[in-house]
Design a protein around this motif. Structure first.
Motif, PDB file in Angstrom:
ATOM      1  N   TRP A 401       0.853  -1.190   0.000  1.00 58.41           N
ATOM      2  CA  TRP A 401       0.000   0.000   0.000  1.00 58.41           C
ATOM      3  C   TRP A 401       0.884   1.234   0.000  1.00 58.41           C
ATOM      4  O   TRP A 401       1.872   1.295   0.725  1.00 58.41           O
ATOM      5  N   MET A 402       0.505   2.204  -0.807  1.00 59.77           N
ATOM      6  CA  MET A 402       1.186   3.500  -0.833  1.00 59.77           C
ATOM      7  C   MET A 402       0.140   4.588  -0.648  1.00 59.77           C
ATOM      8  O   MET A 402      -0.902   4.557  -1.287  1.00 59.77           O
ATOM      9  N   PHE A 403       0.430   5.513   0.255  1.00 63.82           N
ATOM     10  CA  PHE A 403      -0.510   6.590   0.571  1.00 63.82           C
ATOM     11  C   PHE A 403       0.161   7.912   0.216  1.00 63.82           C
ATOM     12  O   PHE A 403       1.149   8.292   0.837  1.00 63.82           O
ATOM     13  N   MET A 404      -0.358   8.601  -0.780  1.00 60.48           N
ATOM     14  CA  MET A 404       0.236   9.841  -1.251  1.00 60.48           C
ATOM     15  C   MET A 404      -0.720  10.988  -0.976  1.00 60.48           C
ATOM     16  O   MET A 404      -1.841  10.994  -1.496  1.00 60.48           O
ATOM     17  N   ALA A 405      -0.293  11.933  -0.157  1.00 60.39           N
ATOM     18  CA  ALA A 405      -1.135  13.097   0.156  1.00 60.39           C
ATOM     19  C   ALA A 405      -0.249  14.217   0.664  1.00 60.39           C
ATOM     20  O   ALA A 405       0.636  13.976   1.489  1.00 60.39           O
TER      21      ALA A 405
END
Length: 430
Positions: A401-405
């Protein structure tokens, strides 16, 4: 981004144990037995946000299934589940996924006990799926569900399949603990508040109609469902403590209101095209919504939402050039929520992906894609899922999982921005 970003790799090399084999029952006294379980390792790719958290996590889980059949029309299924997690005590948990008695006739069936029911047709989000509670500590995509007490009656009729549900007990959503990753700075309490005076004992109910049609020689599947009862999605209310410096928010408490929900799904197959749509209308009591708003809790309002799109499959596009049996699927879906940025996720997002089916002896598949939030340009995610069978009883999977924000107003994605991880699991089926 209001939909969390995923990377899931399921390929051929590393740790996942799976075993599948059934033993036959004799005279209905001995059950058919099947077992699946896994050894999983998670490696987080960035430094933890909080000092209690770990970067490497090992967990194991098991889910046996026992089935008894007697007479010609009765069956009992028991499927317990347990996971041990080396880091998070809240993720170490057990559940009865299914303990269901079934009896049936030529045009009807009745199930009673604890079970799981899935509603939905789209890939990126399951808007209308409301019967079971999400087991959120299992994975951030919300696909895993807790078992739900129910009486489920089904009637097959020329107008379609009619289903009725009585749901006599409520299951609270699971959340990560202090040592768990994939959580916000404020911990979610194990205690919950309810609108219903009966709290967990409130009896919910649902009705569903579904039918398959043939339109211009193309299959069309439609469904419509009404649910009334305790909402499965909690609103998180702030726990406020008074100190010398003034009021402080020290945690979050789940609040479960009563809701009324109409869900509609449609799926049509036209040659190589698969068109999908889910539409939702959800209503709450106005006075409860007003009370939550005074606490600064957004999103509890009557609203409509939808997710829809298509999957187009290219069958054997490389067969002549490379003698390959590979099929390629192209997916595109749009996610809409009337509440806009008050929605927790998927308020105005586009999901695009490709699915590769190798059609080999090991059933190898890959799903890769991207989700872009159209309101927060810095919120996007890349998703990859792949799987292959190692032996007749083992499968290898790698989840990431990658979370980009980069915008704090995108609260959910921003809170997970340092929790990118890769998970390798060896699944065993017996």
């Amino acid at each position: 981004m209001k939909r969390l970003i995923t990377i899931t790799l399921q390929s051929s090399a590393l740790i996942a144990l799976s075993v599948n084999a059934s033993t036959s029952a004799s005279a209905g006294l001995m059950p058919d037995l099947a077992l699946q379980g896994a050894v999983e390792g998670r490696q987080f790719l960035q430094e933890a946000q909080f000092p209690q958290q770990e970067d490497s996590v090992l967990s194991v889980w098991a889910e046996p299934e026992l089935v008894w059949e007697w007479g010609d029309t009765q069956r009992l299924t028991f499927k317990p589940f347990y996971r041990y997690d080396s880091a998070d005590d809240e993720r170490s948990h057990g559940d009865i996924r299914e303990l269901m008695w079934l009896t049936y006739g030529s045009s009807w069936e009745v199930r009673a006990g604890i079970g799981k029911v899935f509603w939905g047709v789209t890939e990126s989000q399951h808007l209308v799926d409301v019967i079971n509670q999400t087991d959120l500590v299992e994975a951030p995509d919300g696909e895993e569900k807790l078992g739900q007490p129910m009486v489920h009656a089904t009637w097959l009729h020329e107008i379609g399949t009619l289903e009725a549900f009585i749901l006599p007990g409520f299951r609270e959503r699971t959340f990560a603990g202090e040592k768990g990753r994939l959580r916000s700075a404020l911990l979610v309490s194990d205690e919950a508040d309810y609108q219903a005076a009966e709290e967990k004992e409130h009896v919910d109910w649902a009705l569903r109609w579904s039918r398959s049609f043939e339109v211009a020689e193309a299959p069309l599947d439609l469904s419509a469902a009404w649910f009334q009862g305790t909402a499965r999605d909690p609103f998180l209310t702030p726990d406020i403590t008074l100190s010398g410096s003034g009021p402080q928010i020290t945690g979050l408490t789940p609040y479960y209101p009563l809701q009324r929900q109409l869900g509609i799904t449609a799926q049509a197959t036209v040659d190589a095209w698969l068109w999908k749509l889910e539409v939702l209308r959800r209503d709450f009591d106005d006075h409860v919504a007003a009370d939550l708003k005074t606490l600064g809790v957004a999103g509890m309002q009557d609203y409509s939402a939808a997710v829809g799109g298509f999957e187009y499959t290219l069958v054997g596009p490389f067969a002549e050039r490379w003698d390959s049996a590979l099929d390629v699927g192209l997916l595109l879906e749009y996610q809409y929520d009337q509440r806009g940025n008050d929605a927790a996720m998927a308020q105005n997002d586009v999901f695009a992906a490709t699915r590769l089916a190798f059609n080999d002896a090991d059933s190898s598949e890959i799903l890769a894609g991207i989700t872009q939030d159209l309101d927060y340009s810095g919120s996007r995610g890349v998703m990859l899922e792949a799987s292959t069978r190692l032996t007749d009883f083992t499968t290898l999977k790698v989840n990431g999982w990658m979370f980009m924000a980069d915008d704090q107003e995108d609260t959910l994605a921003y809170s997970l921005r340092q929790d990118d991880y890769i998970e390798v699991s060896l699944n065993i089926f017996y």
